[in-house]
Design an enzyme around this catalytic site. Sequence first.
Site, PDB file in Angstrom:
ATOM      1  N   CYS A  15      15.184  74.541   1.669  1.00  0.00           N
ATOM      2  CA  CYS A  15      14.477  75.614   2.391  1.00  0.00           C
ATOM      3  C   CYS A  15      13.483  75.014   3.384  1.00  0.00           C
ATOM      4  CB  CYS A  15      13.728  76.510   1.398  1.00  0.00           C
ATOM      5  SG  CYS A  15      12.681  77.741   2.191  1.00  0.00           S
TER       6      CYS A  15
HETATM    7  N1  MHO Z   1      14.519  81.494  -1.872  1.00  0.00           N
HETATM    8  C1  MHO Z   1      13.614  81.383  -0.783  1.00  0.00           C
HETATM    9  C2  MHO Z   1      14.298  80.831   0.409  1.00  0.00           C
HETATM   10  C3  MHO Z   1      13.654  81.002   1.706  1.00  0.00           C
HETATM   11  S1  MHO Z   1      14.119  79.765   2.716  1.00  0.00           S
HETATM   12  C4  MHO Z   1      13.685  80.217   4.253  1.00  0.00           C
HETATM   13  C5  MHO Z   1      12.981  82.724  -0.556  1.00  0.00           C
HETATM   14  O1  MHO Z   1      13.619  83.655  -0.061  1.00  0.00           O
HETATM   15  O2  MHO Z   1      11.829  82.848  -0.881  1.00  0.00           O
HETATM   16  O3  MHO Z   1      15.576  79.747   2.718  1.00  0.00           O
END
Ligand code: MHO
Length: 186
Positions: A15
Site C-alpha cells: 500500500c
Molecule cells: N487496506 C488499505 C489499503 C489502502 S492502500 C491505498 C485500506 O483501504 O485502508 O491500498
Amino acid sequence: MDSNETATATFGIGCFWGPEAQFGAIDGVVRARVGYAGGTKRGPEYHSLGDHTEVFQVEFDPDSITYRDLLELVFESHNPQQQTRKTQYQNVVFAATAAQQAALNEFLTAQGLTADGIGTRVEQLSRFYLAEDYHQKYKLRSVSSYMDAFEAAGYDDDDLRESPIAAKLNGYAAGYDVAVAEELST
Ligand code: MHO
C-alpha cells in the site's frame, strides 16, 4: 559537482500510503508522490487498476542521497524473498535509466541476490500514472491543522503533491521523524 538537478526513482512495496511518508521524510528526498505502474492498462484508477501496482516515486538530490542508498532502504523495508499474490500490492523495483539499471545490478550482486532469484519484481519503468489526489500525502491529509495551514497558504492539490515541505510533513505525520530527531540531537 553541485547542482540543483533532481533524479527520480520509483518503487512498490505494498500500500503506497506508508512508503510515500517513510521515504518523503528521508534527508535528500525532495518530493514524493504516489501512483500506478508496472502494468499495461492505460489510464489506471484506484478502483480499476488493471494489472498495475501501487507505487511511490521520489525525487531526490543525487548530491545528498543516491539511487543505491534508496535501494538499500527499499530492501530493508520489505522481504525480497516473498511476493504478494495481489498485483496491486506487489514488491517491485524499477530502473528508469541505464545508470539505475547498472546500480541495481551491482546492488543485487553485492547482496548475493539475482533478479530471477527473488520474489520482488525487477523491471524497467515504462510509465508512471499519478494516483488520485486523495491518495497523495495521505497521512498529512489526516492532520487537519496541517491541511488548514496549506489551504491558508493557497496550496491546491497539485501544489501539495509537489511540495517539498509537504513530503516531510507527510512523513512526520506518520511518525517518520528521523531527520528531525537527528537535527535536535546534534
Ligand atoms: N487496506 C488499505 C489499503 C489502502 S492502500 C491505498 C485500506 O483501504 O485502508 O491500498
